[in-house]
Write an enzyme that holds these catalytic residues in place. Structure first.
Site, PDB file in Angstrom:
ATOM      1  N   GLN A 125       0.830  -1.201   0.000  1.00  0.00           N
ATOM      2  CA  GLN A 125       0.000   0.000   0.000  1.00  0.00           C
ATOM      3  C   GLN A 125       0.871   1.261   0.000  1.00  0.00           C
ATOM      4  OE1 GLN A 125      -1.681   1.444   3.811  1.00  0.00           O
ATOM      5  NE2 GLN A 125      -3.675   1.071   2.889  1.00  0.00           N
ATOM      6  N   GLY A 126       0.732   2.058  -1.065  1.00  0.00           N
ATOM      7  CA  GLY A 126       1.512   3.296  -1.146  1.00  0.00           C
ATOM      8  C   GLY A 126       0.683   4.503  -0.764  1.00  0.00           C
ATOM      9  N   TYR A 127       0.485   4.710   0.524  1.00  0.00           N
ATOM     10  CA  TYR A 127      -0.307   5.840   0.999  1.00  0.00           C
ATOM     11  C   TYR A 127       0.583   6.898   1.666  1.00  0.00           C
ATOM     12  CZ  TYR A 127      -4.930   3.565   0.358  1.00  0.00           C
ATOM     13  OH  TYR A 127      -6.057   2.987  -0.140  1.00  0.00           O
ATOM     14  N   SER A 128       1.191   6.537   2.817  1.00  0.00           N
ATOM     15  CA  SER A 128       1.920   7.527   3.635  1.00  0.00           C
ATOM     16  C   SER A 128       3.100   8.121   2.887  1.00  0.00           C
ATOM     17  CB  SER A 128       2.447   6.868   4.904  1.00  0.00           C
ATOM     18  OG  SER A 128       1.388   6.445   5.711  1.00  0.00           O
ATOM     19  N   SER A 160       4.830  -1.129   3.939  1.00  0.00           N
ATOM     20  CA  SER A 160       5.060  -2.503   4.409  1.00  0.00           C
ATOM     21  C   SER A 160       5.179  -3.430   3.221  1.00  0.00           C
ATOM     22  CB  SER A 160       3.897  -3.001   5.271  1.00  0.00           C
ATOM     23  OG  SER A 160       3.576  -2.065   6.243  1.00  0.00           O
ATOM     24  N   GLU A 243     -13.588  -2.015   6.734  1.00  0.00           N
ATOM     25  CA  GLU A 243     -12.752  -2.792   7.642  1.00  0.00           C
ATOM     26  C   GLU A 243     -13.015  -2.492   9.111  1.00  0.00           C
ATOM     27  OE1 GLU A 243     -10.848  -5.315   7.503  1.00  0.00           O
ATOM     28  OE2 GLU A 243     -11.270  -5.524   5.371  1.00  0.00           O
ATOM     29  N   SER A 374      -3.481   7.052  15.007  1.00  0.00           N
ATOM     30  CA  SER A 374      -2.808   7.023  16.314  1.00  0.00           C
ATOM     31  C   SER A 374      -3.834   7.207  17.427  1.00  0.00           C
ATOM     32  CB  SER A 374      -1.762   8.132  16.384  1.00  0.00           C
ATOM     33  OG  SER A 374      -2.413   9.392  16.420  1.00  0.00           O
ATOM     34  N   GLU A 376      -3.922   9.409  19.567  1.00  0.00           N
ATOM     35  CA  GLU A 376      -4.292  10.823  19.678  1.00  0.00           C
ATOM     36  C   GLU A 376      -5.368  11.175  18.654  1.00  0.00           C
ATOM     37  OE1 GLU A 376      -1.224   9.619  19.538  1.00  0.00           O
ATOM     38  OE2 GLU A 376      -0.254  10.231  21.418  1.00  0.00           O
TER      39      GLU A 376
END
Lengths: 389, 364
Positions: A125-128, A160, A243, A374, A376
């Site tokens: 997955q190429g997101y961040s 990942s 999900e 996260s 937060e």
């Protein structure tokens, strides 16, 4: 048995029997000791499930799904965890597949779904990006249309499995003018395309699992675009919704509790009763808390079966179980750290001390309160629903 | 940097150590494979030796510098702020403290000159709970060793181990050369990147002269050396905690998400303050112990006070490490920030010189 005639106890027994007899012993041993799963183990297991007709329980039947109801899917996930089988959670299967089924063209479904189902094609997955983590909508990787191709330039991070994947489903920016969330497009990029380089990110747990992926003038056929140009953000949100119940499976938590208890019992030696008693007490407190999150998980499942809205429950479960998992990791660290931290990386090619996975999992486990929203960010979202603003 | 903890004992020793540690930072981050890292560590140890650190705590009568506890603390404070991965407390502090006065002359001149690189080992601490601890028996003028020492932090290219272990049932101090034909060795890097060794002793025999001393005086010196090790680990912990608080503030003040620097989010500000308060209390505790030990001696510190302090600082170090990782987000999990070296160092504090269970049992 329910009204539709499904015998859930028999189903559970069938899955369990399958897990215990068909999942290769080396894979189950790897899961049992908390080892790191890579493409080899995941894809072998996926192939076995696929051959049995269980390749994609979360997909509609016409695309290779099992036709199970939600309770059966839950029993399936739970039983996999209880039997030390790898969770059936790959990027293609859980993330990209449902998006392609919903928004992909027939041609894309024919090209990509079979390889996901039988485990032969591996996705990441190429997101961040370096500047877009929790704030994903700030992503900057650019794709410019040139004829029948997109030319992609930018950088992805925390990717990942990029080191062992064939394909990356990637969010890119196709318009600079629109509001941040608009102008984002979902492209499917083969990782052997010219212009892609992958650099492993060293992490504190000494496992390689995340990477930086650099895209330098990468030419991607326009037919690899999913859905409309500029609508990639809504496909990402579709996934989040899809999900939400995955976190309701507390079986991994219970499994980890049992493993940690065994570790403490087996590691107990003469003269160490004080340590053991203290650890057992902490474990009992954690177990008591797990009973609560388990009840939440059951309630969430029942509510979903009755087609009631989930509300905050999924976020509450994610927050609680991530923190509980970290507490279990920490108890295991205190049981083993005195013989592991001082021997973290073997130097002369000698074997790492037995049980090093406990320390690695403690370190890796710090990510549980960071990724997938996260703590937060989760608390901000919850606070917004409570306060109404 | 908006927050910098002042040096515990300012001066040339602190500055020199901070400089070496800072230079190590870049040199170590440029290499990842174990042999290359080992070469860098070896060079760093030589620089430390050239600065005279192994001699600091060696008495002048044994060709050392005859320095004070404050001198060593100043070095550890400077080095600890970048988690310099060298076993300075062990090799420069604990080794001299293990030797009863009459046995010092055999070892310490070589330590002070840098000719020997000696790692201290305590059989009772550095053992695998599931296999026999190190021990020795005398037999016809030779010393027969058995069991193993695990996870002993050791200077790069360690030449000897100074081993505290039972010899015929009484406290003994053994000088064990680590050269060819000696004990079996397994080399590791600790979580904090320091070199460490497993020493396999079954079947090893040494001449009787390797037993430097035996009896009450050895037991007393070993207890005092362990107390010193415990105190020095806490000094390093405080240095690392302070530096990590500063780096966390710097990171949050630079990183922008949702159009704002992270330092503007209240939850992250409070999280940072939690780390800061942990540091302040731990620092005050360590300063009080160092001051008390400097006035009398480490051996005269109240044992229970020291055990409680280690319980406190071990937990605080872990909380600061975990909190800093969380506040750094994903970056906190990479090995690519100076902060990561500090978090990994802090996670070791709990386990060095006895973990919480050991100190709780002793304090109860």
């Amino acid at each position: 048995m329910d009204a539709a005639g499904t015998d859930y106890a028999a189903f559970r027994a069938e899955v369990r029997e399958f897990c215990l007899t068909r999942c290769p012993a080396d894979i189950r041993a790897l899961v049992a000791r908390g080892g790191k799963l890579g493409r080899d183990a995941w894809s072998r297991w996926q192939r076995i499930l696929f051959d049995h007709g269980w390749g994609a329980p979360n997909w509609p039947r016409e695309y290779g799904g099992t036709g199970w109801d939600l309770r059966q899917r839950h029993i399936f996930d739970e039983t996999l965890a209880e039997s030390d089988c790898p969770p059936q959670y790959h990027h293609g299967l859980r993330h990209l597949g449902p998006v392609l089924i919903e928004y992909g063209t027939e041609e894309q479904k024919r090209r990509f779904l079979p390889g996901i189902l039988d485990g032969s094609v591996w996705w990441c997955q190429g997101y961040s990006e370096p500047g877009a983590g929790s704030d994903l909508a700030s992503l900057k990787t650019r794709a410019v249309r040139e004829g029948d191709k997109y030319v992609v330039d930018g950088q992805k991070t925390w990717t990942s499995h990029a080191q062992e994947a064939d394909m990356m489903y990637t969010l890119v920016r196709t318009s600079q003018e629109a509001k941040k969330q608009q102008g984002i497009t979902l492209l499917l990029i083969p990782l052997d395309s010219p212009g892609i380089s992958i650099r492993p990110i060293r992490t504190i747990d000494n496992w390689q699992h995340v990477n930086e992926v650099f895209l330098d003038g990468v030419r991607v056929p326009a037919e690899n675009r999913v859905g409309e140009e500029g609508q990639g953000w809504s496909y990402g949100k579709f996934l989040l919704h899809h999900e939400r119940l995955a976190g309701a499976n507390v079986a991994p938590l219970l499994r980890q509790l049992a493993r940690t208890r065994r570790l403490i019992e087996e590691g107990a030696t003469e003269g160490e009763e004080g340590r053991r008693r203290a650890l057992e007490h902490r474990l009992l407190l954690a177990e008591a808390e797990i009973t609560g999150v388990r009840a939440l998980g059951h309630a969430a499942l029942e509510a979903t079966l009755r087609r009631e809205p989930l509300g905050n429950t999924a976020a509450v479960i994610k927050l609680t179980s991530a923190n509980l998992m970290q507490r279990l990791d920490e108890i295991a660290l205190d049981a083993t750290g005195h013989r592991l931290v001082s021997r973290f990386r073997p130097v002369d090619g000698n074997a790492p001390p037995e049980g090093m996975e406990w320390l690695q999992n403690y370190l890796y486990g710090r990510v549980r309160t960071i990724y997938g929203g996260s703590d937060e960010v989760q608390k901000n979202l919850l606070a917004r629903t409570l306060f109404g603003h | 940097m908006p927050f910098t903890a002042p040096p515990l004992f300012p001066g040339d020793l602190f500055e020199g150590a901070a400089r070496l540690a800072a230079s190590a930072e870049g040199r170590l981050s440029a290499v990842s494979e174990a042999p290359a890292r080992a070469a860098v560590l070896d060079a760093l140890w030589e620089e430390a030796a050239a600065l005279g650190w192994p001699a600091v705590m060696v008495p002048e009568a044994q060709e050392g510098a005859g320095g004070t506890l404050e001198d060593l603390v100043a070095i550890l404070d400077g080095a600890g702020r970048a988690a310099l991965p060298l076993p300075l407390a062990a090799a420069c502090g604990v080794v001299p403290a293990m030797l009863p006065a009459e046995a010092g002359g055999v070892v310490l001149p070589f330590v002070a000159s840098g000719e020997w690189r000696v790692a201290p080992a305590f059989a009772e601490l550095m053992r695998d709970p599931r296999s026999p601890a190190a021990a020795a028996a005398t037999e016809g003028g030779v010393l027969r060793l058995s069991g193993s020492v695990i996870g002993m932090e050791a200077p790069p290219g360690a030449t000897h181990t100074l081993l505290h272990a039972p010899v015929d049932g009484a406290s003994g101090l053994i000088l064990l050369p680590l050269d060819e034909g000696g004990p079996g060795l397994r080399r590791f890097e600790r979580l904090d990147g320091r070199p460490s060794l497993d020493v396999l002793l079954d079947g090893v025999t040494l001449p009787g002269t390797a037993l430097l001393a035996r009896g009450e005086a050895v037991a007393r010196a070993a207890a005092s050396a362990r107390a010193l090790g415990t105190l020095l680990v806490m000094v390093e912990a405080v240095a690392a905690m302070g530096a990590l608080v500063g780096q966390t503030i710097e990171y949050l003040s630079t990183r922008v998400q949702f159009g704002e620097t992270l330092s503007r989010f209240q939850v992250l500000r409070h999280g940072t303050v939690d780390l800061y308060t942990r540091h302040e209390a731990a620092r005050a505790l360590v300063v009080s112990l160092v001051t008390a030990a400097a006035e009398t001696s480490v051996a005269e510190l109240d044992a229970r006070t020291l055990h409680l302090a280690k319980l406190h600082v071990g937990r605080a170090a872990r909380e600061v490490a975990e909190g800093a990782i969380q506040l750094h987000g994903g970056m906190g999990l990479t090995d690519e920030l100076p902060a990561s070296r500090l978090t990994k160092r802090l996670l070791c504090v709990e386990f060095d010189y006895g973990d919480g269970a050991v100190h709780a049992a002793l304090a109860a």
